[in-house]
Design an enzyme around this catalytic site. Sequence first.
Site, PDB file in Angstrom:
ATOM      1  N   HIS A 103       9.351 -29.299  -3.371  1.00 27.41           N
ATOM      2  CA  HIS A 103       8.199 -30.012  -4.232  1.00 27.41           C
ATOM      3  C   HIS A 103       7.588 -31.155  -4.080  1.00 27.41           C
ATOM      4  O   HIS A 103       7.683 -31.892  -4.733  1.00 27.41           O
ATOM      5  CB  HIS A 103       8.507 -29.553  -6.106  1.00 27.41           C
ATOM      6  CG  HIS A 103       7.253 -28.878  -6.493  1.00 27.41           C
ATOM      7  ND1 HIS A 103       6.184 -29.766  -6.341  1.00 27.41           N
ATOM      8  CD2 HIS A 103       7.075 -28.503  -7.764  1.00 27.41           C
ATOM      9  CE1 HIS A 103       5.265 -29.491  -7.397  1.00 27.41           C
ATOM     10  NE2 HIS A 103       5.873 -28.247  -8.350  1.00 27.41           N
ATOM     11  N   GLU A 127       4.261 -28.642  -0.487  1.00 22.73           N
ATOM     12  CA  GLU A 127       5.400 -28.615  -0.638  1.00 22.73           C
ATOM     13  C   GLU A 127       6.045 -27.180   0.428  1.00 22.73           C
ATOM     14  O   GLU A 127       5.758 -25.826   0.793  1.00 22.73           O
ATOM     15  CB  GLU A 127       5.759 -27.817  -1.798  1.00 22.73           C
ATOM     16  CG  GLU A 127       5.302 -28.602  -2.887  1.00 22.73           C
ATOM     17  CD  GLU A 127       5.059 -28.034  -3.679  1.00 22.73           C
ATOM     18  OE1 GLU A 127       5.280 -26.821  -4.225  1.00 22.73           O
ATOM     19  OE2 GLU A 127       3.792 -28.450  -4.984  1.00 22.73           O
TER      20      GLU A 127
END
Length: 282
Positions: free
Chosen positions: A155, A257
């Site tokens: 992330h 991400e």
Amino acid sequence: MTEAIESAELHGQPVLKLQTPDGAVALVSLFGGQVLSWRPAGGSERLYLSPLAVFDGRTALRGGVPVCFPQFAACGPLPKHGFARNRPWTLVAQRSGPDFVLVTLRLTDDDATRALWPHAFVAELSVGIGGGRLDLELEVDNPGDASFQFTAALHTYLQVREVEATRIEGLRGLEYRDSADGDALKRETAISVTVEDEVDRIYHNAPATLLVREDQRSLGIHAENFPDVVVWNPWEHKCAALPDMPADGFRRMLCVEAGAIRQPVELAPGASWWGRQTLVAL
């Protein structure tokens, strides 16, 4: 002489400081197995860490590169983004050379994880820096006697000077799920993706390499064995609702991400899976 790998603390929480002879530096939190900072050699900070991130050893840290495992977002019954980012990881290996530093952190199942997700697993995150590169590899092993499925993502919060002046190249023509529009399926038509409002998209069958351009600098992102890419910025209203983000924080960050999301990974007993993401400062 500066040690290549040092144990330190950041706001009372244990971190590892990685530093190469050419001046590349990274901070890696043992809580969450999370890269918090990366400065390439001769360059400025490239990861966004919220100044309001909560360092209490329980709350997921806002920024850097959280590990989403064994669930991405709310795509399943577990807490959002799974539990890996809320658990202590262990340093299991470290190496350094004239132009690189590498550490490997490990997370394994215990009573707390099995109460949420009843599977034996071993997850390892390897973090390497050197020159203008940040290399991340997530590996998951199934040491149990039954198969399991998971979704995962790295992330990555990129620090940008102004999000509205940032462009992502390489996504044109891809189908994506627009989470900011009721999970509608759409197709990207823009040559360069820009952010002018809330963006929350999962692009499928992404190319191996993307380019994030700013006015004075660029960043190459290369992924292997991660078929999806997430682009996220909460914009003004949703950012204001996040207690661990400053009101204007959305202007200084953009998440791009690498993920395995649309098609969950199925891991048979004794099998392994891996995914890699490399950031290259240009």
